[in-house]
Motif scaffolding. Structure first.
Motif, mmCIF file in Angstrom:
data_model
loop_
_atom_site.group_PDB
_atom_site.id
_atom_site.type_symbol
_atom_site.label_atom_id
_atom_site.label_comp_id
_atom_site.label_asym_id
_atom_site.label_seq_id
_atom_site.Cartn_x
_atom_site.Cartn_y
_atom_site.Cartn_z
ATOM 1 N N SER A 171 1.246 43.782 -54.809
ATOM 2 C CA SER A 171 2.384 43.010 -55.308
ATOM 3 C C SER A 171 1.949 41.680 -55.891
ATOM 4 N N GLU A 172 0.900 41.118 -55.333
ATOM 5 C CA GLU A 172 0.385 39.848 -55.841
ATOM 6 C C GLU A 172 -0.395 40.027 -57.143
ATOM 7 N N SER A 173 -0.875 41.236 -57.386
ATOM 8 C CA SER A 173 -1.765 41.466 -58.534
ATOM 9 C C SER A 173 -1.069 42.134 -59.709
ATOM 10 N N VAL A 174 -0.189 43.090 -59.416
ATOM 11 C CA VAL A 174 0.453 43.880 -60.470
ATOM 12 C C VAL A 174 1.940 43.975 -60.167
ATOM 13 N N LYS A 175 2.765 43.509 -61.095
ATOM 14 C CA LYS A 175 4.203 43.411 -60.847
ATOM 15 C C LYS A 175 4.986 44.647 -61.276
ATOM 16 N N SER A 176 4.383 45.497 -62.111
ATOM 17 C CA SER A 176 5.115 46.656 -62.621
ATOM 18 C C SER A 176 4.144 47.773 -62.959
ATOM 19 N N LEU A 177 4.672 48.997 -63.120
ATOM 20 C CA LEU A 177 3.837 50.122 -63.515
ATOM 21 C C LEU A 177 3.363 49.979 -64.953
ATOM 22 N N GLU A 178 4.170 49.323 -65.773
ATOM 23 C CA GLU A 178 3.764 49.062 -67.152
ATOM 24 C C GLU A 178 2.553 48.127 -67.181
ATOM 25 N N GLU A 179 2.576 47.130 -66.339
ATOM 26 C CA GLU A 179 1.442 46.201 -66.250
ATOM 27 C C GLU A 179 0.200 46.915 -65.743
ATOM 28 N N LEU A 180 0.383 47.834 -64.809
ATOM 29 C CA LEU A 180 -0.740 48.610 -64.283
ATOM 30 C C LEU A 180 -1.442 49.363 -65.409
ATOM 31 N N ALA A 181 -0.664 49.997 -66.265
ATOM 32 C CA ALA A 181 -1.235 50.799 -67.346
ATOM 33 C C ALA A 181 -1.938 49.949 -68.388
ATOM 34 N N LYS A 182 -1.544 48.677 -68.521
ATOM 35 C CA LYS A 182 -2.090 47.806 -69.558
ATOM 36 C C LYS A 182 -3.342 47.045 -69.104
ATOM 37 N N LEU A 183 -3.748 47.210 -67.853
ATOM 38 C CA LEU A 183 -4.915 46.472 -67.363
ATOM 39 C C LEU A 183 -6.192 46.864 -68.091
ATOM 40 N N THR A 184 -6.260 48.122 -68.522
ATOM 41 C CA THR A 184 -7.431 48.618 -69.244
ATOM 42 C C THR A 184 -7.026 49.862 -70.009
ATOM 43 N N SER A 185 -7.796 50.176 -71.050
ATOM 44 C CA SER A 185 -7.515 51.389 -71.822
ATOM 45 C C SER A 185 -8.033 52.634 -71.111
ATOM 46 N N ASP A 186 -8.905 52.445 -70.121
ATOM 47 C CA ASP A 186 -9.432 53.581 -69.360
ATOM 48 C C ASP A 186 -8.488 53.944 -68.223
ATOM 49 N N HIS A 187 -8.412 55.234 -67.929
ATOM 50 C CA HIS A 187 -7.629 55.671 -66.777
ATOM 51 C C HIS A 187 -8.358 55.292 -65.489
ATOM 52 N N PHE A 188 -7.597 54.986 -64.443
ATOM 53 C CA PHE A 188 -8.205 54.666 -63.161
ATOM 54 C C PHE A 188 -7.271 55.067 -62.033
ATOM 55 N N THR A 189 -7.840 55.124 -60.844
ATOM 56 C CA THR A 189 -7.110 55.480 -59.631
ATOM 57 C C THR A 189 -7.363 54.415 -58.580
ATOM 58 N N LEU A 190 -6.338 54.104 -57.806
ATOM 59 C CA LEU A 190 -6.524 53.209 -56.666
ATOM 60 C C LEU A 190 -5.827 53.784 -55.438
ATOM 61 N N PHE A 191 -6.313 53.365 -54.272
ATOM 62 C CA PHE A 191 -5.739 53.786 -52.997
ATOM 63 C C PHE A 191 -5.107 52.577 -52.309
ATOM 64 N N PHE A 192 -3.949 52.800 -51.696
ATOM 65 C CA PHE A 192 -3.307 51.708 -50.953
ATOM 66 C C PHE A 192 -2.594 52.258 -49.728
ATOM 67 N N GLU A 193 -2.428 51.379 -48.750
ATOM 68 C CA GLU A 193 -1.744 51.747 -47.516
ATOM 69 C C GLU A 193 -0.274 51.346 -47.615
ATOM 70 N N PRO A 194 0.641 52.285 -47.412
ATOM 71 C CA PRO A 194 2.063 51.958 -47.454
ATOM 72 C C PRO A 194 2.466 51.200 -46.194
ATOM 73 N N PRO A 195 3.627 50.556 -46.210
ATOM 74 C CA PRO A 195 4.108 49.916 -44.986
ATOM 75 C C PRO A 195 4.329 50.966 -43.893
ATOM 76 N N SER A 196 4.203 50.551 -42.641
ATOM 77 C CA SER A 196 4.438 51.474 -41.518
ATOM 78 C C SER A 196 5.932 51.619 -41.306
ATOM 79 N N ILE A 197 6.548 52.385 -42.197
ATOM 80 C CA ILE A 197 8.005 52.548 -42.185
ATOM 81 C C ILE A 197 8.474 53.206 -40.899
ATOM 82 N N ASP A 198 7.739 54.218 -40.450
ATOM 83 C CA ASP A 198 8.097 54.892 -39.200
ATOM 84 C C ASP A 198 6.841 55.520 -38.597
#
Length: 263
Positions: A157-184
């Motif tokens: 959230s501090e680094s990328v505010k939207s999915l559009e911004e994510l796609a514009k970070l580079t012209s190359d495709h990339f993958t990242l892993f993240f931990e979701p909140p412990s909802i349950d």
């Protein structure tokens, strides 16, 4: 070869825990994300891709309406990453893909569907540390700054505010892993985390083909599934634990008391 076909329970354990020794720590600490599939021919496709149709354009409509109709107290924060995590958890088609840190939980998902016991299953193992070395500078520096190997929703959230911004970070495709909140307890018990690709139209296995150094696909032969399933049940890796509640209990009991059929 990135595909490895095992033939015994012991071979499966050896393969799943291969490369887990961390010499810097002097500990066994795997850097792999695991995903179990009941059919080895399944692709690493998100639920958004499986929706079909013009799904890429529908993504924003799905999320907008989910946010509109969901109870506001289900999300602590209003970032896209919080909303995506909650939406994925409750079954909305998203560009996220579910993974686990636990090879045993991946084994569960590869063997939970007894209607697929006539088919080979598979466990994908992807090195998330090496995957993150391919990230755009902005995201890679964020991990280095935090001294982390995997993102949290707060870090994203501090680094990328939207999915559009994510796609514009580079012209190359990339993958990242993240931990979701412990909802349950389901997320906690499944030792779960997620992957997301910068391009929502790309299946992850398609991207991985260009990065063979990142992954291995372990093929579980159909004839071995019953043995794995029975041993996981004895180890208490069951729906009753991984899906706390009456629905998980019911799924476990239905499977546990179903008659064995030939593979």
């Amino acid at each position: 070869m990135n595909e490895v076909r095992i033939s015994t329970w012991n071979e499966l354990q050896s393969q799943l825990f291969a490369d887990s020794w961390n010499s810097e720590l002097g500990r066994f600490r795997s850097r792999y994300a695991f995903r179990g599939l009941s059919d080895a021919h399944y692709h690493l496709e998100t639920t958004l891709i499986r929706l079909g149709g013009n799904y890429a354009d529908l993504e924003r409509h799905l999320l907008r309406n989910f946010k509109k109709y969901a109870h506001r107290n289900v999300v602590k924060g209003d970032s896209i990453w919080h909303w995506l995590s909650v939406a994925q958890h409750y079954g909305l088609p998203t560009r996220l893909l579910d993974w686990t840190y636990s090879p045993f939980i991946a084994m569960h998902f590869a063997t939970a569907n007894i209607e697929k016991f006539n088919l080979d299953g598979a466990i994908w193992a992807v090195n998330y540390v090496k995957t993150h070395q391919l990230l755009p500078d902005k995201l890679r520096y964020k991990l280095e700054q935090e001294g982390a190997n995997v993102f949290t929703v707060e870090m994203l959230s501090e680094s990328v505010k939207s999915l559009e911004e994510l796609a514009k970070l580079t012209s190359d495709h990339f993958t990242l892993f993240f931990e979701p909140p412990s909802i349950d307890d389901r997320i906690i018990n499944q030792f779960a985390f997620c992957s997301v690709m910068s391009d929502s139209t790309k299946a992850m296995d398609e991207w991985l083909e260009n990065h063979p150094e990142l992954w291995v696909k372990i093929i579980i032969p159909a004839e071995l599934k019953w043995e794995i399933r029975d041993k996981l049940d004895q180890a208490n890796i069951t729906e009753r634990v991984l899906f706390p509640g009456l629905d998980g209990l019911s799924h476990w009991l239905k499977r546990h008391y179903s008659p064995k059929v030939p593979a």
